[in-house]
Design a protein around this motif. Structure first.
Motif, PDB file in Angstrom:
ATOM      1  N   PRO A 176       3.237 -52.671  38.574  1.00  0.00           N
ATOM      2  CA  PRO A 176       3.057 -52.840  40.018  1.00  0.00           C
ATOM      3  C   PRO A 176       3.345 -54.280  40.414  1.00  0.00           C
ATOM      4  O   PRO A 176       3.318 -55.202  39.581  1.00  0.00           O
ATOM      5  CB  PRO A 176       1.574 -52.500  40.216  1.00  0.00           C
ATOM      6  CG  PRO A 176       0.935 -52.932  38.926  1.00  0.00           C
ATOM      7  CD  PRO A 176       1.952 -52.641  37.850  1.00  0.00           C
ATOM      8  N   MET A 177       3.605 -54.493  41.693  1.00  0.00           N
ATOM      9  CA  MET A 177       3.866 -55.847  42.185  1.00  0.00           C
ATOM     10  C   MET A 177       2.668 -56.770  41.984  1.00  0.00           C
ATOM     11  O   MET A 177       2.822 -57.996  41.882  1.00  0.00           O
ATOM     12  CB  MET A 177       4.248 -55.782  43.666  1.00  0.00           C
ATOM     13  CG  MET A 177       4.688 -57.118  44.241  1.00  0.00           C
ATOM     14  SD  MET A 177       6.180 -57.806  43.465  1.00  0.00           S
ATOM     15  CE  MET A 177       7.445 -56.939  44.398  1.00  0.00           C
ATOM     16  N   SER A 178       1.464 -56.208  41.882  1.00  0.00           N
ATOM     17  CA  SER A 178       0.269 -57.041  41.732  1.00  0.00           C
ATOM     18  C   SER A 178       0.315 -57.918  40.491  1.00  0.00           C
ATOM     19  O   SER A 178      -0.362 -58.954  40.435  1.00  0.00           O
ATOM     20  CB  SER A 178      -0.994 -56.171  41.697  1.00  0.00           C
ATOM     21  OG  SER A 178      -0.969 -55.276  40.600  1.00  0.00           O
ATOM     22  N   ARG A 179       1.096 -57.534  39.482  1.00  0.00           N
ATOM     23  CA  ARG A 179       1.206 -58.367  38.281  1.00  0.00           C
ATOM     24  C   ARG A 179       1.742 -59.760  38.609  1.00  0.00           C
ATOM     25  O   ARG A 179       1.488 -60.722  37.879  1.00  0.00           O
ATOM     26  CB  ARG A 179       2.142 -57.719  37.258  1.00  0.00           C
ATOM     27  CG  ARG A 179       1.540 -56.557  36.516  1.00  0.00           C
ATOM     28  CD  ARG A 179       0.463 -57.009  35.522  1.00  0.00           C
ATOM     29  NE  ARG A 179       0.023 -55.877  34.734  1.00  0.00           N
ATOM     30  CZ  ARG A 179       0.487 -55.592  33.525  1.00  0.00           C
ATOM     31  NH1 ARG A 179       1.410 -56.354  32.965  1.00  0.00           N
ATOM     32  NH2 ARG A 179       0.033 -54.537  32.874  1.00  0.00           N
ATOM     33  N   PHE A 180       2.495 -59.874  39.702  1.00  0.00           N
ATOM     34  CA  PHE A 180       3.171 -61.136  40.001  1.00  0.00           C
ATOM     35  C   PHE A 180       2.496 -61.917  41.114  1.00  0.00           C
ATOM     36  O   PHE A 180       2.940 -63.007  41.464  1.00  0.00           O
ATOM     37  CB  PHE A 180       4.639 -60.848  40.333  1.00  0.00           C
ATOM     38  CG  PHE A 180       5.351 -60.168  39.195  1.00  0.00           C
ATOM     39  CD1 PHE A 180       5.819 -60.899  38.123  1.00  0.00           C
ATOM     40  CD2 PHE A 180       5.489 -58.788  39.164  1.00  0.00           C
ATOM     41  CE1 PHE A 180       6.434 -60.279  37.054  1.00  0.00           C
ATOM     42  CE2 PHE A 180       6.109 -58.156  38.102  1.00  0.00           C
ATOM     43  CZ  PHE A 180       6.586 -58.910  37.036  1.00  0.00           C
ATOM     44  N   ARG A 181       1.448 -61.372  41.715  1.00  0.00           N
ATOM     45  CA  ARG A 181       0.587 -62.075  42.652  1.00  0.00           C
ATOM     46  C   ARG A 181       1.364 -62.804  43.761  1.00  0.00           C
ATOM     47  O   ARG A 181       1.138 -63.975  44.026  1.00  0.00           O
ATOM     48  CB  ARG A 181      -0.331 -63.030  41.900  1.00  0.00           C
ATOM     49  CG  ARG A 181      -1.209 -62.318  40.869  1.00  0.00           C
ATOM     50  CD  ARG A 181      -1.990 -63.263  39.971  1.00  0.00           C
ATOM     51  NE  ARG A 181      -2.933 -64.064  40.701  1.00  0.00           N
ATOM     52  CZ  ARG A 181      -4.144 -63.692  41.088  1.00  0.00           C
ATOM     53  NH1 ARG A 181      -4.589 -62.474  40.790  1.00  0.00           N
ATOM     54  NH2 ARG A 181      -4.947 -64.503  41.752  1.00  0.00           N
ATOM     55  N   PRO A 182       2.291 -62.094  44.439  1.00  0.00           N
ATOM     56  CA  PRO A 182       3.033 -62.740  45.526  1.00  0.00           C
ATOM     57  C   PRO A 182       2.212 -62.803  46.806  1.00  0.00           C
ATOM     58  O   PRO A 182       1.223 -62.092  46.970  1.00  0.00           O
ATOM     59  CB  PRO A 182       4.244 -61.818  45.715  1.00  0.00           C
ATOM     60  CG  PRO A 182       3.680 -60.469  45.396  1.00  0.00           C
ATOM     61  CD  PRO A 182       2.707 -60.688  44.252  1.00  0.00           C
ATOM     62  N   ASN A 183       2.649 -63.644  47.733  1.00  0.00           N
ATOM     63  CA  ASN A 183       2.082 -63.663  49.077  1.00  0.00           C
ATOM     64  C   ASN A 183       2.867 -62.786  50.027  1.00  0.00           C
ATOM     65  O   ASN A 183       2.303 -62.064  50.846  1.00  0.00           O
ATOM     66  CB  ASN A 183       2.064 -65.093  49.639  1.00  0.00           C
ATOM     67  CG  ASN A 183       1.206 -66.026  48.841  1.00  0.00           C
ATOM     68  OD1 ASN A 183       1.717 -66.977  48.247  1.00  0.00           O
ATOM     69  ND2 ASN A 183      -0.087 -65.782  48.818  1.00  0.00           N
ATOM     70  N   ILE A 184       4.192 -62.874  49.928  1.00  0.00           N
ATOM     71  CA  ILE A 184       5.086 -62.149  50.825  1.00  0.00           C
ATOM     72  C   ILE A 184       6.013 -61.282  49.982  1.00  0.00           C
ATOM     73  O   ILE A 184       6.683 -61.787  49.074  1.00  0.00           O
ATOM     74  CB  ILE A 184       5.914 -63.118  51.685  1.00  0.00           C
ATOM     75  CG1 ILE A 184       4.991 -63.936  52.605  1.00  0.00           C
ATOM     76  CG2 ILE A 184       6.976 -62.377  52.495  1.00  0.00           C
ATOM     77  CD1 ILE A 184       5.696 -65.052  53.342  1.00  0.00           C
ATOM     78  N   VAL A 185       6.034 -59.985  50.250  1.00  0.00           N
ATOM     79  CA  VAL A 185       6.950 -59.073  49.566  1.00  0.00           C
ATOM     80  C   VAL A 185       7.950 -58.559  50.588  1.00  0.00           C
ATOM     81  O   VAL A 185       7.561 -58.050  51.640  1.00  0.00           O
ATOM     82  CB  VAL A 185       6.206 -57.896  48.917  1.00  0.00           C
ATOM     83  CG1 VAL A 185       7.195 -56.948  48.246  1.00  0.00           C
ATOM     84  CG2 VAL A 185       5.195 -58.406  47.890  1.00  0.00           C
ATOM     85  N   ILE A 186       9.229 -58.708  50.287  1.00  0.00           N
ATOM     86  CA  ILE A 186      10.281 -58.274  51.191  1.00  0.00           C
ATOM     87  C   ILE A 186      10.953 -57.019  50.647  1.00  0.00           C
ATOM     88  O   ILE A 186      10.875 -56.720  49.457  1.00  0.00           O
ATOM     89  CB  ILE A 186      11.325 -59.379  51.419  1.00  0.00           C
ATOM     90  CG1 ILE A 186      12.012 -59.757  50.099  1.00  0.00           C
ATOM     91  CG2 ILE A 186      10.676 -60.591  52.074  1.00  0.00           C
ATOM     92  CD1 ILE A 186      13.194 -60.694  50.272  1.00  0.00           C
TER      93      ILE A 186
END
Length: 274
Positions: A176-186
């Motif tokens: 999942p994207m949560s592994r990378f701890r972003p602020n903004i996902v495009i």
């Protein structure tokens, strides 16, 4: 190149769980409430999941008056959003000296008991002077709270899909994207297009995509359980891909605010990359 804002995420306490939000106010130091607190040892040196994976299992929330931390056994710690009456004290992040306001003994005791080590909780002072790398930004002056080095991390859904396709060829599970701890996902841009662009823009908004984010072992930690399912992954796979530089693990772009301080960001917001 057209894109849109898929999701927004804040991490009030550095290296604890995140909060998914549909809307957030952008400040010169990143999204509101993002990485405004940090857990340190008694000397002021920061502590993260790199050395204490169970930090991932502390879930934050924010109401009108409090930062709230919930442990897996549903115990809660309430921290007033109003800053404490304390003098700034030492915080050290990757060799960078800055200052923080100590949240007091109650917070320290609660967190120390959960993490099984003596710690303190500190927040960014109002007169924060922690500067983003002058070596990278040149004459542009930007500040950040307790993020590793930059106030924003931008990631792309298509880039995650490309990584998961590569993992699948090795018989490894999708991440999942949560592994990378972003602020903004495009979304809407080709895989890894963000690394070839310098600006992410919207109406009255301009973010400088200023540095590919080299990833660390936190990406190997399940952000719900604190466990490591596949040791070394996705770092090994990212190091074998050539979207930035083969031999190093990159995912996402660090960014600073060029225009848009005080503006609301929201999901489905139209963006462009150039």
């Amino acid at each position: 190149m057209s894109a849109s804002l898929h999701s927004l995420h804040i991490y009030p306490v550095k290296s604890l769980g995140g909060i998914d939000v549909h809307q957030s106010v952008l400040t010169a130091e990143g999204l509101r409430h993002d990485r405004r607190w940090v857990i340190t040892d008694e000397k002021g040196d920061f502590i993260t999941q790199r050395g204490c994976a169970r930090m991932a299992t502390l879930v934050p929330a924010i109401d009108e008056y409090h930062l709230i931390l919930q442990s897996p056994d549903r115990r809660h710690l309430y921290i007033p959003l109003a800053p404490p009456q304390a003098s700034p004290s030492r915080v050290r992040i990757f060799g960078n000296e800055c200052r923080g306001l100590d949240e007091g003994d109650e917070a320290a005791h609660w967190l120390s008991a959960f993490l099984e080590r003596p710690v303190r909780l500190k927040r960014v002072p109002r007169d924060n002077q922690r500067r983003v790398s002058p070596e990278r930004l040149g004459d542009h002056v930007a500040h950040t709270g307790f993020a590793d080095g930059y106030p924003l991390l931008v990631a792309s859904l298509s880039s995650l899909a490309a990584l998961n396709e590569r993992l699948a060829t090795q018989g490894l599970p999708a991440l999942p994207m949560s592994r990378f701890r972003p602020n903004i996902v495009i979304e809407g841009a080709p895989p890894f297009a963000e690394h070839g662009m310098t600006r992410l823009e919207g109406e009255n908004l301009s973010l400088w995509l200023c540095k590919p984010c080299e990833r660390c072992r936190i990406t190997t930690i399940n952000q719900c359980s604190g466990d490591i399912a596949v040791p070394g992954e996705p770092l090994k796979t990212l190091m074998a891909m050539d979207h930035v530089s083969a031999g190093r693990a990159f995912f996402g772009e660090n960014a600073v605010v060029m225009q848009g301080d005080g503006q609301s960001l929201y999901t489905k917001m139209a963006l462009r990359m150039r």
